[in-house]
Design a protein around this motif. Structure first.
Motif, PDB file in Angstrom:
ATOM      1  N   ALA A 636       0.284 -12.971 -65.960  1.00  0.00           N
ATOM      2  CA  ALA A 636       0.458 -11.519 -65.954  1.00  0.00           C
ATOM      3  C   ALA A 636      -0.555 -10.858 -65.020  1.00  0.00           C
ATOM      4  CB  ALA A 636       0.316 -10.968 -67.369  1.00  0.00           C
ATOM      5  N   GLU A 637      -1.761 -11.410 -64.969  1.00  0.00           N
ATOM      6  CA  GLU A 637      -2.772 -10.883 -64.043  1.00  0.00           C
ATOM      7  C   GLU A 637      -2.352 -11.105 -62.596  1.00  0.00           C
ATOM      8  OE1 GLU A 637      -7.356 -11.971 -63.006  1.00  0.00           O
ATOM      9  OE2 GLU A 637      -6.908 -11.523 -65.112  1.00  0.00           O
ATOM     10  N   TYR A 638      -1.768 -12.273 -62.315  1.00  0.00           N
ATOM     11  CA  TYR A 638      -1.259 -12.531 -60.965  1.00  0.00           C
ATOM     12  C   TYR A 638      -0.179 -11.526 -60.585  1.00  0.00           C
ATOM     13  CZ  TYR A 638      -3.589 -17.109 -60.991  1.00  0.00           C
ATOM     14  OH  TYR A 638      -4.503 -18.117 -61.021  1.00  0.00           O
ATOM     15  N   VAL A 639       0.744 -11.267 -61.517  1.00  0.00           N
ATOM     16  CA  VAL A 639       1.823 -10.312 -61.248  1.00  0.00           C
ATOM     17  C   VAL A 639       1.249  -8.913 -61.038  1.00  0.00           C
ATOM     18  CG1 VAL A 639       3.851  -9.190 -62.231  1.00  0.00           C
ATOM     19  CG2 VAL A 639       3.568 -11.655 -62.465  1.00  0.00           C
ATOM     20  N   LEU A 640       0.225  -8.561 -61.806  1.00  0.00           N
ATOM     21  CA  LEU A 640      -0.405  -7.253 -61.656  1.00  0.00           C
ATOM     22  C   LEU A 640      -0.984  -7.085 -60.253  1.00  0.00           C
ATOM     23  CD1 LEU A 640      -1.506  -4.554 -62.734  1.00  0.00           C
ATOM     24  CD2 LEU A 640      -3.500  -5.819 -63.595  1.00  0.00           C
ATOM     25  N   PHE A 641      -1.734  -8.091 -59.800  1.00  0.00           N
ATOM     26  CA  PHE A 641      -2.322  -8.024 -58.460  1.00  0.00           C
ATOM     27  C   PHE A 641      -1.235  -7.981 -57.383  1.00  0.00           C
ATOM     28  CE2 PHE A 641      -6.357  -9.467 -60.379  1.00  0.00           C
ATOM     29  CZ  PHE A 641      -7.230  -8.608 -59.730  1.00  0.00           C
ATOM     30  N   ALA A 642      -0.191  -8.784 -57.553  1.00  0.00           N
ATOM     31  CA  ALA A 642       0.900  -8.786 -56.574  1.00  0.00           C
ATOM     32  C   ALA A 642       1.585  -7.421 -56.525  1.00  0.00           C
ATOM     33  CB  ALA A 642       1.910  -9.876 -56.915  1.00  0.00           C
ATOM     34  N   SER A 643       1.799  -6.825 -57.688  1.00  0.00           N
ATOM     35  CA  SER A 643       2.450  -5.511 -57.741  1.00  0.00           C
ATOM     36  C   SER A 643       1.590  -4.444 -57.078  1.00  0.00           C
ATOM     37  CB  SER A 643       2.729  -5.119 -59.197  1.00  0.00           C
ATOM     38  OG  SER A 643       3.545  -6.083 -59.835  1.00  0.00           O
ATOM     39  N   LEU A 644       0.283  -4.495 -57.344  1.00  0.00           N
ATOM     40  CA  LEU A 644      -0.622  -3.528 -56.714  1.00  0.00           C
ATOM     41  C   LEU A 644      -0.602  -3.664 -55.196  1.00  0.00           C
ATOM     42  CD1 LEU A 644      -3.699  -3.702 -59.129  1.00  0.00           C
ATOM     43  CD2 LEU A 644      -2.095  -1.803 -58.868  1.00  0.00           C
ATOM     44  N   LEU A 645      -0.588  -4.910 -54.713  1.00  0.00           N
ATOM     45  CA  LEU A 645      -0.596  -5.120 -53.262  1.00  0.00           C
ATOM     46  C   LEU A 645       0.713  -4.655 -52.628  1.00  0.00           C
ATOM     47  CD1 LEU A 645      -2.124  -6.096 -50.811  1.00  0.00           C
ATOM     48  CD2 LEU A 645      -1.182  -8.369 -51.174  1.00  0.00           C
ATOM     49  N   VAL A 646       1.831  -4.888 -53.293  1.00  0.00           N
ATOM     50  CA  VAL A 646       3.114  -4.429 -52.751  1.00  0.00           C
ATOM     51  C   VAL A 646       3.129  -2.902 -52.655  1.00  0.00           C
ATOM     52  CG1 VAL A 646       5.582  -4.249 -53.212  1.00  0.00           C
ATOM     53  CG2 VAL A 646       4.426  -6.446 -53.497  1.00  0.00           C
ATOM     54  N   CYS A 647       2.620  -2.237 -53.676  1.00  0.00           N
ATOM     55  CA  CYS A 647       2.541  -0.773 -53.622  1.00  0.00           C
ATOM     56  C   CYS A 647       1.657  -0.309 -52.473  1.00  0.00           C
ATOM     57  CB  CYS A 647       2.007  -0.218 -54.947  1.00  0.00           C
ATOM     58  SG  CYS A 647       3.111  -0.459 -56.355  1.00  0.00           S
ATOM     59  N   VAL A 648       0.509  -0.952 -52.338  1.00  0.00           N
ATOM     60  CA  VAL A 648      -0.404  -0.615 -51.249  1.00  0.00           C
ATOM     61  C   VAL A 648       0.236  -0.929 -49.900  1.00  0.00           C
ATOM     62  CG1 VAL A 648      -2.594  -1.258 -50.163  1.00  0.00           C
ATOM     63  CG2 VAL A 648      -2.499  -0.836 -52.615  1.00  0.00           C
ATOM     64  N   CYS A 649       0.996  -2.025 -49.841  1.00  0.00           N
ATOM     65  CA  CYS A 649       1.671  -2.425 -48.608  1.00  0.00           C
ATOM     66  C   CYS A 649       2.667  -1.348 -48.161  1.00  0.00           C
ATOM     67  CB  CYS A 649       2.390  -3.757 -48.828  1.00  0.00           C
ATOM     68  SG  CYS A 649       3.207  -4.417 -47.375  1.00  0.00           S
ATOM     69  N   ILE A 650       3.384  -0.768 -49.109  1.00  0.00           N
ATOM     70  CA  ILE A 650       4.335   0.305 -48.790  1.00  0.00           C
ATOM     71  C   ILE A 650       3.588   1.528 -48.251  1.00  0.00           C
ATOM     72  CG2 ILE A 650       6.007   1.911 -49.778  1.00  0.00           C
ATOM     73  CD1 ILE A 650       6.748  -0.327 -51.768  1.00  0.00           C
ATOM     74  N   ILE A 651       2.480   1.862 -48.910  1.00  0.00           N
ATOM     75  CA  ILE A 651       1.676   3.003 -48.452  1.00  0.00           C
ATOM     76  C   ILE A 651       1.145   2.752 -47.046  1.00  0.00           C
ATOM     77  CG2 ILE A 651      -0.448   4.309 -48.878  1.00  0.00           C
ATOM     78  CD1 ILE A 651      -0.005   3.779 -51.887  1.00  0.00           C
ATOM     79  N   PHE A 652       0.647   1.540 -46.804  1.00  0.00           N
ATOM     80  CA  PHE A 652       0.097   1.205 -45.491  1.00  0.00           C
ATOM     81  C   PHE A 652       1.176   1.249 -44.410  1.00  0.00           C
ATOM     82  CE2 PHE A 652      -1.070  -1.924 -42.208  1.00  0.00           C
ATOM     83  CZ  PHE A 652      -2.295  -1.397 -41.812  1.00  0.00           C
ATOM     84  N   SER A 653       2.377   0.779 -44.732  1.00  0.00           N
ATOM     85  CA  SER A 653       3.456   0.793 -43.746  1.00  0.00           C
ATOM     86  C   SER A 653       3.822   2.219 -43.352  1.00  0.00           C
ATOM     87  CB  SER A 653       4.682   0.058 -44.287  1.00  0.00           C
ATOM     88  OG  SER A 653       5.211   0.724 -45.424  1.00  0.00           O
ATOM     89  N   ILE A 654       3.775   3.143 -44.310  1.00  0.00           N
ATOM     90  CA  ILE A 654       4.044   4.558 -44.004  1.00  0.00           C
ATOM     91  C   ILE A 654       2.935   5.118 -43.107  1.00  0.00           C
ATOM     92  CG2 ILE A 654       4.284   6.866 -44.993  1.00  0.00           C
ATOM     93  CD1 ILE A 654       5.468   5.516 -47.503  1.00  0.00           C
TER      94      ILE A 654
END
Length: 707
Positions: A636-654
C-alpha cells in the motif's frame, strides 16, 4: 577582471580537440569516476561500520547514515555560491577535493581498532576517540562531496563552445556513465575489502582497508583533475552572484508591494519592479533562473521514489536467493542499478533518441523528464504487485496487542492439551492471543503461561507438563534458530564464533544458507549438526535428554520448522530496477543537461546546486510520507508513492507545456549591446557597480568568456 577573463579565454582557444570533443573533458570524466568510486565505496560499508565497529544500534546507525546523505545534498548550495561568486569552479573543485580527501583519510584512521586497543583483545578501549574521528571525517566528506557536486558537471559543460551543442549533450551522458561505473565497481569491491581480516595485535574485519581504498581513489581524482589544468576553459567568477540575486528579488517584491495601487501600471513581469535600482542584465538573468527553479518544484517527488531503491535492497531479504540454479544474494541486488545504467545510457542516447527523432517526434528535454517520472511510478506499481505475492508467503506475525503461541509435543505419542482443545501429534500452528496470560490444561493439571505482547512464543510439552517456554523476536528476512538443550549433558553450543554457556536457550540470526552447530560437554566430546536453511526461514532445534555423544549423535536432535522459507525469487526485483533505471536515464541525465543549458553564464553552478537540492527534499518527503501514512501494508505504501508521483507527473507535464525554451547567451548578448548612456543612468543608486561594468563591455569580449 577583464584581463583575467581574456587570459583564460586564450587557454580555451589553445585546447586540443579529440573527435570534436575537448581533450580536457577526459580529465573531468576520470576525476568523476574516481570521486564516485570513493563516495559510494565508503557509503557501501558505512551502516555496517556504525553497527558492528562503533556498536551503535540499528536506529542510531540508520539515523546518522541518512543525516550524512542529506548533508551531502544540502552542501552543494554552499559549493555553488563559492564557485560562482568567489573562487570560480576550478579552484572550488580543487580546494574542496582536498577537504574531501582529508575526510576520507580521517575515516580510515578512525577505523583502525589497534589505535586504542591497549589490552589487545580486538575491541577498541576508547570508543569516543573512534566516534569523534568518524564524525569529523563524515562532516569533511559531506562538505567536500557536496561542495564539488554542482561544480564538476557545470565545469565540464564550460569546456564546450557554442557550436558544440551535440557534443556537450553527449558529454553529460558520458559523465553520468562515469558516475555509475564508479558506483558499480566500488559497490562490488569495497564490501570484499571489508570482509578481509587485518590488524596489528588482533585480526578484525578490515574497515581501515574498506575506507582507505576510497581515500586513495579520492587522492587520484584530485591529482588527475589538477593534471588537466592547462587545458581547461576557466570562466571567472562574477562576484557574489547569490547575494546579488537575493537583493534583486527582495527589492522587486518590496517595490511591488509599495506600488500595489491600481494607479500604477502593471509590468510584464514582477521582477521588472526592480528596474528602478538594478541592471536589466541582472534582472533578465534572475528571470531565467526563477523560470527553471519553478520547474524544479515537482521534481523532489521523483527522487523520493528513486532513493528508495536502497531500501529495496534491504527488502531483498524477504526473497529467496536461489531457484533453478540461479542464485542472487541480497547485497548483490544494489549492483543491478549501475549495471543497467551502463547498458541503458548508450542505448537510449544512440538508439532510442535518434529513432524518436526519425519518427518526427519532438522529444524535448522536459518531455523526457516527464516520461522518466512516469516510468518511476510504474516501477513502484511493479514493486507493489511483487510485494503482494511476498505477503502471501510470509507468516502472520502478532500485532502489538497480541502474542503468538506454538506448542511442541516432545513425546512420541499424541498429547491432549486444553487451551483451545487440540490434540498435538508433534506441533500445532501458532495461535494468536490478546491476553497477558493463558491457562494450559493437560492430564488434569493446569499450567499458567505468561504471554509477551508482540512476540512469538514456543512452548515445549511432554506428558508431565511444560518443559520450556521460549520467546522469539523473529524478523521475516532472517535465517533464525532457536536452540534448546539440557545443561546436565552439554556445557555449551557454538555456531561459528558465537558461544554461550550461561543459558539453556540460544537464538541465532545470520545471513548464510547453511550452518553447523558444534555441541560440546565438559569432557571434550563434540557433536556436529549441520542444517541447510531456506532463506527467510526460522527453525527450532531441540537437543533432548536422551541425547548422547557418538558417531550418530545428531540423529536424536529434533528440528522444527517455525517459518517456511521464502519462495518468491529475488530476480522478480529486476523489472522494478529496469523501469526505475530507464526512468533515471531519461530523467536525471536530461535534467543535468537542461539545468546547464537554461542557466545564465554566471549562475550555472547555482542551478546545478538547485537540481541537487531537489534530491535532499526528496529524501525528506520519504520520511514525512512514511511517518504520516503509517500504512499497515508495504504494498500500500508503494501504491501511495506511485500515485503521488503520477499526480506530480501530470502537474509537471502541464508546467512543461507552457515553458518556453531560451538561449541564455542570446538574451545576455542583447543587454551587452545596449546604449552605454543608458547604463550610466542605471549606475545611480546601484549597489551592483561591478555587474554593470561587466555588462557594458564589448560584445566580442563577453562572447569569448561565455559558454
Amino acid at each position: 577582471m577583464a584581463d583575467k577573463e581574456q587570459g583564460r579565454t586564450k587557454k580555451s582557444k589553445s585546447k586540443v580537440d579529440c573527435c570534436g570533443y575537448p581533450l580536457s573533458i577526459f580529465f573531468i570524466v576520470v576525476n568523476e569516476f574516481c570521486e564516485r568510486f570513493s563516495y559510494y565505496g565508503m557509503r557501501a560499508v558505512l551502516v555496517l561500520y556504525f553497527r558492528y565497529f562503533l556498536r551503535w544500534d540499528d536506529d542510531l546507525a540508520t539515523t546518522i547514515y541518512h543525516t550524512f546523505v542529506a548533508l551531502c545534498y544540502l552542501t552543494p548550495i554552499l559549493g555553488a555560491i563559492v564557485a560562482d561568486s568567489w573562487l570560480g569552479k576550478f579552484k572550488t573543485i580543487v580546494y574542496l577535493s582536498i577537504v574531501y580527501t582529508i575526510g576520507q583519510v580521517v575515516m580510515a584512521v578512525g577505523a583502525i581498532h589497534d589505535i586504542t586497543d591497549t589490552n589487545q583483545d580486538g575491541t577498541p578501549d576508547n570508543m569516543t576517540f573512534h566516534v569523534s574521528l568518524s564524525m569529523v571525517g563524515l562532516f569533511l566528506i559531506a562538505v567536500g562531496t557536496g561542495g564539488i557536486k554542482p561544480c564538476v558537471a557545470a565545469f565540464g559543460g564550460d569546456q564546450f563552445e557554442d557550436h558544440q551543442e551535440k557534443q556537450r549533450s553527449t558529454f553529460f551522458s558520458i559523465f553520468y556513465l562515469s558516475i555509475n561505473a564508479g558506483s558499480l565497481l566500488s559497490t562490488i569491491i569495497t564490501p570484499i575489502l571489508r570482509a578481509q581480516e587485518c590488524g596489528i595485535n588482533s585480526q578484525q574485519k578490515c574497515y581501515p582497508l574498506a575506507f582507505g581504498v576510497p581515500a586513495a581513489l579520492m587522492a587520484v581524482a584530485l591529482i588527475v583533475f589538477i593534471a588537466g589544468s592547462s587545458m581547461y576553459t576557466k570562466a571567472a567568477p562574477k562576484h557574489n552572484v547569490m547575494l546579488q540575486v537575493c537583493k534583486c528579488i527582495g527589492f522587486a517584491i518590496k517595490n511591488r508591494f509599495k506600488h500595489r495601487s491600481s494607479a500604477y501600471p502593471k509590468r510584464e513581469h514582477w521582477m521588472d519592479w526592480a528596474n528602478e535600482k538594478y541592471d536589466k542584465l541582472l534582472i533578465a538573468q534572475v528571470k531565467m533562473v526563477l523560470k527553471v527553479l519553478f520547474l524544479y518544484i515537482p521534481l523532489p517527488m521523483f527522487w523520493a521514489l528513486f532513493d528508495q531503491k536502497c531500501s529495496l535492497a534491504l527488502k531483498s531479504f524477504s526473497f529467496s536467493p536461489s531457484q533453478g540454479g540461479f542464485v542472487v544474494q541480497p547485497d548483490q541486488m544494489q549492483t543491478v542499478n549501475p549495471i543497467l545504467i551502463l547498458v541503458m545510457v548508450p542505448i537510449v542516447d544512440s538508439v532510442v533518441y535518434p529513432l524518436i527523432k526519425k519518427c518526427g517526434l519532438n522529444f524535448t528535454p522536459l518531455k523526457r523528464m516527464t516520461v522518466g517520472m512516469f516510468l518511476a511510478g510504474l516501477a513502484f506499481v511493479a514493486a507493489a504487485l511483487v510485494q503482494i505475492q511476498i505477503d502471501d508467503t510470509l507468516p502472520k506475525f502478532p500485532s502489538h496487542s497480541e502474542a503468538q503461541v506454538k506448542f511442541l509435543n516432545m513425546e512420541n505419542n499424541p498429547l491432549s492439551v486444553s487451551l483451545f482443545t487440540m490434540s498435538l501429534q508433534s506441533s500445532g500452528n501458532y495461535l494468536n492471543l490478546n491476553t497477558e496470560t493463558a491457562t494450559v490444561a493437560m492430564n488434569g493439571s493446569e499450567f499458567m503461561l505468561s504471554l509477551i505482547k508482540g512476540r512469538r512464543q514456543t512452548v515445549l510439552l511432554d506428558s508431565t507438563g511444560i518443559l520450556e517456554s521460549v520467546s522469539d523476536e523473529i524478523a521475516a528476512r532472517d535465517l533464525t534458530f532457536t536452540l534448546i538443550y539440557h545443561k546436565a549433558l552439554i556445557n555449551h553450543c557454538a555456531l561459528g564464533s558465537q558461544r554461550d554457556s550461561s543459558s539453556v536457550e540460544h537464538r541465532f540470526s545470520l545471513m548464510r544458507c547453511r550452518a553447523t552447530f558444534t555441541i560440546l560437554n565438559g569432557e571434550g566430546q563434540t557433536c556436529n549438526y549441520s542444517i541447510t536453511l531456506g532463506f527467510g526461514s526460522s527453525y527450532t532445534l531441540i537437543i533432548p535428554s536422551i541425547f548422547s555423544f557418538g558417531p550418530d549423535c545428531w540423529t536424536t536432535i529434533q528440528q522444527v520448522e517455525d517459518i517456511k522459507p521464502n519462495t518468491i525469487h529475488m530476480a522478480w526485483q529486476i523489472p522494478q530496477y529496469f523501469l526505475m533505471t530507464v526512468g533515471e536515464v531519461v530523467f536525471s541525465v536530461t535534467g543535468l543537461e537542461f539545468s546547464y543549458s537554461q542557466a545564465p553564464s554566471n549562475m550555472k553552478s547555482v542551478l546545478q546546486a538547485g537540481w541537487l537540492f531537489t534530491v535532499a527534499v526528496g529524501n525528506i518527503i520519504v520520511l514525512i510520507v512514511a511517518e504520516a501514512g503509517q500504512l499497515p501494508e508495504q504494498w500500500a505504501e508503494y501504491v501511495l508513492f506511485a500515485s503521488l508521483l503520477v499526480c506530480v507527473c501530470i502537474i509537471f507535464s502541464i508546467m512543461a507545456y507552457f515553458y518556453t525554451y531560451i538561449d541564455p547567451a542570446e538574451i545576455e548578448a542583447k543587454f551587452t549591446e545596449q546604449n552605454p548612456e543608458d547604463k550610466e543612468e542605471k549606475k545611480k543608486g546601484l549597489e551592483l557597480g561591478n555587474m554593470s561594468s561587466l555588462a557594458a563591455e564589448k560584445p566580442e569580449q563577453t562572447k569569448q568568456t561565455k559558454i
